[in-house]
Motif scaffolding. Structure first.
Motif, PDB file in Angstrom:
ATOM      1  N   PRO A  10      25.330  28.253 -40.199  1.00 27.88           N
ATOM      2  CA  PRO A  10      24.323  28.935 -39.444  1.00 27.88           C
ATOM      3  C   PRO A  10      22.899  28.439 -39.852  1.00 27.88           C
ATOM      4  O   PRO A  10      21.998  28.053 -39.096  1.00 27.88           O
ATOM      5  N   ARG A  11      22.710  28.391 -41.164  1.00 28.45           N
ATOM      6  CA  ARG A  11      21.307  28.128 -41.777  1.00 28.45           C
ATOM      7  C   ARG A  11      20.955  26.928 -41.231  1.00 28.45           C
ATOM      8  O   ARG A  11      19.943  26.393 -40.877  1.00 28.45           O
ATOM      9  N   THR A  55      16.571  34.441 -41.205  1.00 31.53           N
ATOM     10  CA  THR A  55      18.015  34.445 -40.819  1.00 31.53           C
ATOM     11  C   THR A  55      18.763  35.593 -41.156  1.00 31.53           C
ATOM     12  O   THR A  55      18.557  36.344 -42.268  1.00 31.53           O
ATOM     13  N   ASN A  56      19.651  36.000 -40.332  1.00 34.97           N
ATOM     14  CA  ASN A  56      20.484  37.001 -40.616  1.00 34.97           C
ATOM     15  C   ASN A  56      21.514  37.130 -41.613  1.00 34.97           C
ATOM     16  O   ASN A  56      22.062  35.967 -41.695  1.00 34.97           O
ATOM     17  N   ASN A  59      25.054  36.214 -40.846  1.00 32.39           N
ATOM     18  CA  ASN A  59      25.632  35.029 -40.034  1.00 32.39           C
ATOM     19  C   ASN A  59      26.979  34.292 -40.720  1.00 32.39           C
ATOM     20  O   ASN A  59      27.043  34.386 -41.898  1.00 32.39           O
ATOM     21  N   TYR A  60      27.722  33.833 -39.710  1.00 32.19           N
ATOM     22  CA  TYR A  60      29.083  33.433 -40.219  1.00 32.19           C
ATOM     23  C   TYR A  60      29.528  32.278 -39.264  1.00 32.19           C
ATOM     24  O   TYR A  60      29.725  32.689 -37.947  1.00 32.19           O
ATOM     25  N   VAL A  64      28.470  34.290 -35.757  1.00 34.34           N
ATOM     26  CA  VAL A  64      27.478  34.948 -35.618  1.00 34.34           C
ATOM     27  C   VAL A  64      26.031  34.007 -36.292  1.00 34.34           C
ATOM     28  O   VAL A  64      26.461  33.725 -37.349  1.00 34.34           O
ATOM     29  N   VAL A  65      25.270  33.544 -35.323  1.00 32.21           N
ATOM     30  CA  VAL A  65      24.195  33.061 -35.832  1.00 32.21           C
ATOM     31  C   VAL A  65      22.843  33.444 -35.278  1.00 32.21           C
ATOM     32  O   VAL A  65      22.775  33.305 -34.052  1.00 32.21           O
ATOM     33  N   LYS A  66      22.346  34.339 -36.062  1.00 33.49           N
ATOM     34  CA  LYS A  66      20.949  35.072 -35.500  1.00 33.49           C
ATOM     35  C   LYS A  66      19.814  34.709 -36.472  1.00 33.49           C
ATOM     36  O   LYS A  66      19.850  34.455 -37.693  1.00 33.49           O
ATOM     37  N   TRP A 121      16.416  40.034 -33.083  1.00 35.53           N
ATOM     38  CA  TRP A 121      17.438  38.878 -33.478  1.00 35.53           C
ATOM     39  C   TRP A 121      17.672  37.880 -32.247  1.00 35.53           C
ATOM     40  O   TRP A 121      17.803  38.399 -31.140  1.00 35.53           O
ATOM     41  N   SER A 123      20.021  35.252 -30.884  1.00 32.88           N
ATOM     42  CA  SER A 123      21.545  35.031 -30.997  1.00 32.88           C
ATOM     43  C   SER A 123      21.881  33.749 -30.503  1.00 32.88           C
ATOM     44  O   SER A 123      22.000  33.602 -29.215  1.00 32.88           O
ATOM     45  N   HIS A 125      24.689  32.124 -30.907  1.00 31.83           N
ATOM     46  CA  HIS A 125      26.008  32.126 -30.619  1.00 31.83           C
ATOM     47  C   HIS A 125      26.451  32.652 -29.186  1.00 31.83           C
ATOM     48  O   HIS A 125      27.554  32.949 -28.725  1.00 31.83           O
TER      49      HIS A 125
END
Length: 230
Positions: A10-11, A55-56, A59-60, A64-66, A121, A123, A125
């Motif tokens: 994500p990052r 970044t959230n 995130n995973y 999940v990429v926020k 956020w 998103s 994803h």
């Protein structure tokens, strides 16, 4: 949906989008991306303009990429002026430090930042990534002029803060300390008096009486600064 760099963490994915799709399109603006702080930065005189990509923590993978966007202006002089009024304004929520932050807001609270995709956020994803990029670029170009540049000048920033304070649909005492301090620094006595008159009138309303009774520290701060200005 256009999904960019789904194979990256994500990052790393967010960084790749910033460096490959956002920074090159802002070449004329002179922003530099500081990866360690996840910020676009540029200097304008004694001011540093910052666009932070937050970044959230949840995130995973690609599930999940926020990220959210905050705008901030730093200045090394104004915090020392705040200190003379024994006032510390905290901007830690905006990735800033008390010793240098002049003003900061998340993009969702900046009127000129328009985005139907964002509910704080972004998103990656869920939404089309190119649409997100295009929207961010449009808004950075707009708010660089209407927020970052305006707040990289004491007098213009004072006008911005007063207009924001008066245009809000609710009474926002958190805006008052810096308005009073900046007005005093610039010798704008009439603006100081105008804000204080608004505050004194609000204190007599049902909402004001109840809010002050609840004892939020901001009201003690305003009273202290008001007394120091007399």
């Amino acid at each position: 949906r256009n999904q960019l760099y789904k194979d990256l963490k994500p990052r790393d994915r967010i960084v790749k989008i910033i460096t490959d799709h956002i920074v090159p399109e802002l070449g004329d603006y002179g922003f530099k991306f500081v990866k360690s702080r996840m910020q676009l930065e540029r200097n304008l005189g004694d001011f540093k303009q910052i666009i932070w990509f937050r970044t959230n923590m949840k995130n995973y993978k690609d599930e999940v990429v926020k990220f959210a966007i905050h705008l901030r202006v730093d200045n090394n002089l104004f915090p020392t002026i705040r200190d003379s009024f024994q006032y510390i304004s905290t901007f830690s929520y905006h990735n800033g430090k008390q010793e240098s932050t002049f003003i900061a807001e998340s993009a969702e609270y900046i009127d000129e930042w328009e985005n139907h995709l964002m509910n704080y956020w972004y998103s990656l994803h869920l939404d089309d990534n190119q649409q997100i990029v295009d929207s961010i670029l449009k808004n950075i170009r707009q708010t660089t002029k209407t927020y970052l540049d305006v707040n990289s000048d004491f007098e213009q920033s004072l006008e911005y803060r007063i207009n924001k304070f008066k245009d809000l649909e609710y009474f926002a005492p958190l805006w008052i300390p810096d308005i009073l301090i900046l007005s005093d620094h610039l010798g704008k006595t009439e603006k100081t008096n105008d804000i204080l008159q608004s505050y004194e009138s609000w204190k007599k309303t049902e909402d004001g009486i109840l809010s002050i009774k609840e004892g939020a520290e901001i009201f003690n701060t305003i009273e202290k600064i008001k007394n120091m200005l007399q």
